[in-house]
Design a protein around this motif. Structure first.
Motif, short mmCIF file in Angstrom:
data_model
loop_
_atom_site.label_atom_id
_atom_site.label_comp_id
_atom_site.label_asym_id
_atom_site.label_seq_id
_atom_site.Cartn_x
_atom_site.Cartn_y
_atom_site.Cartn_z
N PRO A 10 -7.88 8.08 6.28
CA PRO A 10 -7.37 7.98 4.91
C PRO A 10 -6.52 6.72 4.74
N ALA A 11 -6.60 6.12 3.58
CA ALA A 11 -5.87 4.88 3.30
C ALA A 11 -4.38 5.05 3.58
N ALA A 12 -3.83 6.23 3.31
CA ALA A 12 -2.39 6.46 3.52
C ALA A 12 -2.02 6.30 4.99
N LYS A 13 -2.90 6.69 5.90
CA LYS A 13 -2.60 6.56 7.32
C LYS A 13 -2.65 5.09 7.76
N ILE A 14 -3.63 4.36 7.27
CA ILE A 14 -3.71 2.93 7.58
C ILE A 14 -2.54 2.21 6.93
N ASP A 15 -2.12 2.68 5.77
CA ASP A 15 -0.96 2.11 5.09
C ASP A 15 0.30 2.25 5.96
N ARG A 16 0.46 3.38 6.61
CA ARG A 16 1.61 3.57 7.51
C ARG A 16 1.53 2.61 8.70
N LEU A 17 0.33 2.37 9.19
CA LEU A 17 0.15 1.39 10.26
C LEU A 17 0.59 0.01 9.77
N LEU B 56 -9.43 -4.22 10.96
CA LEU B 56 -9.48 -3.10 10.02
C LEU B 56 -10.70 -3.21 9.11
N ASP B 57 -11.78 -3.83 9.61
CA ASP B 57 -13.02 -3.93 8.84
C ASP B 57 -13.53 -2.55 8.42
N LEU B 58 -14.21 -2.51 7.28
CA LEU B 58 -14.96 -1.32 6.85
C LEU B 58 -14.10 -0.07 6.69
N ASN B 59 -12.93 -0.20 6.08
CA ASN B 59 -12.05 0.96 5.92
C ASN B 59 -11.74 1.31 4.47
N GLN B 60 -12.27 0.61 3.52
CA GLN B 60 -12.03 0.87 2.10
C GLN B 60 -10.55 0.78 1.74
N LEU B 61 -9.86 -0.16 2.35
CA LEU B 61 -8.44 -0.36 2.05
C LEU B 61 -8.27 -0.99 0.69
N THR B 62 -7.15 -0.70 0.05
CA THR B 62 -6.88 -1.21 -1.30
C THR B 62 -5.75 -2.25 -1.26
N ASP B 63 -5.42 -2.75 -2.44
CA ASP B 63 -4.38 -3.78 -2.54
C ASP B 63 -3.02 -3.30 -2.06
N GLU B 64 -2.75 -2.01 -2.11
CA GLU B 64 -1.46 -1.51 -1.62
C GLU B 64 -1.30 -1.84 -0.13
N GLY C 175 -3.24 -4.02 1.44
CA GLY C 175 -3.43 -5.47 1.54
C GLY C 175 -2.13 -6.24 1.38
N ALA C 176 -1.28 -5.81 0.45
CA ALA C 176 0.01 -6.48 0.25
C ALA C 176 0.89 -6.34 1.49
N LYS C 177 0.87 -5.17 2.11
CA LYS C 177 1.66 -4.97 3.33
C LYS C 177 1.13 -5.83 4.47
N LEU C 178 -0.18 -5.94 4.57
CA LEU C 178 -0.76 -6.78 5.61
C LEU C 178 -0.43 -8.25 5.37
N ALA C 179 -0.35 -8.65 4.12
CA ALA C 179 0.06 -10.04 3.81
C ALA C 179 1.49 -10.28 4.27
N HIS C 180 2.37 -9.31 4.09
CA HIS C 180 3.75 -9.44 4.58
C HIS C 180 3.78 -9.49 6.10
N PHE D 2 -10.22 -4.79 -1.36
CA PHE D 2 -9.14 -5.63 -1.81
C PHE D 2 -9.52 -6.37 -3.08
N GLY D 3 -8.53 -6.53 -3.94
CA GLY D 3 -8.74 -7.29 -5.15
C GLY D 3 -8.04 -8.63 -5.06
N GLU D 4 -7.97 -9.28 -6.16
CA GLU D 4 -7.36 -10.61 -6.22
C GLU D 4 -5.90 -10.60 -5.79
N ASP D 5 -5.18 -9.51 -6.08
CA ASP D 5 -3.76 -9.43 -5.73
C ASP D 5 -3.55 -9.60 -4.23
N THR D 6 -4.39 -8.99 -3.43
CA THR D 6 -4.25 -9.12 -1.97
C THR D 6 -4.49 -10.54 -1.54
N TYR D 7 -5.51 -11.17 -2.07
CA TYR D 7 -5.85 -12.52 -1.64
C TYR D 7 -4.81 -13.55 -2.09
N LEU D 8 -4.20 -13.31 -3.22
CA LEU D 8 -3.15 -14.25 -3.68
C LEU D 8 -1.90 -14.06 -2.86
#
Length: 95
Positions: free
Chosen positions: A33-40, A56-64, A66-71, A89-95
């Motif tokens: 679940p995205a929430a578990k990867i989010d905690r990671l 983390l390929d092929l996990n259907q992660l979202t911008d939430e 993605g932003a943490k991974l950018a940090h 991921f959307g544009e927000d993650t990439y920016l």
């Protein structure tokens, strides 16, 4: 000790211990679940210099997440590879 964590629970445990033998977190297509990867991602931000690669390929992660991974990338002095292929991921993650 293996230099890769192939399970989320192993990755979290070893991150929390700041295990310097851990080099890679490989959770491609883990179907967690995205929430578990989010905690990671939160742990990676808190402990940015433990691992040198995360897959983390092929996990259907979202911008939430993605932003943490950018940090994480911004804070880390050790990350050399971050694989995020085929997530939601959307544009927000990439920016």
């Amino acid at each position: 000790v293996d230099d890769r964590a192939l399970k989320l629970s192993d990755a979290m445990r070893r991150l929390n211990r700041q295990d310097r033998t851990l080099k890679w977190i490989h959770l491609s297509d883990s179907k967690k679940p995205a929430a578990k990867i989010d905690r990671l991602a939160e742990r990676l931000v808190a402990l940015p210099n433990v691992v040198s690669g995360v897959n983390l390929d092929l996990n259907q992660l979202t911008d939430e997440t993605g932003a943490k991974l950018a940090h994480y990338v911004e804070a880390s002095n050790t990350v050399q590879r971050l694989y995020l292929y085929l997530n939601r991921f959307g544009e927000d993650t990439y920016l």
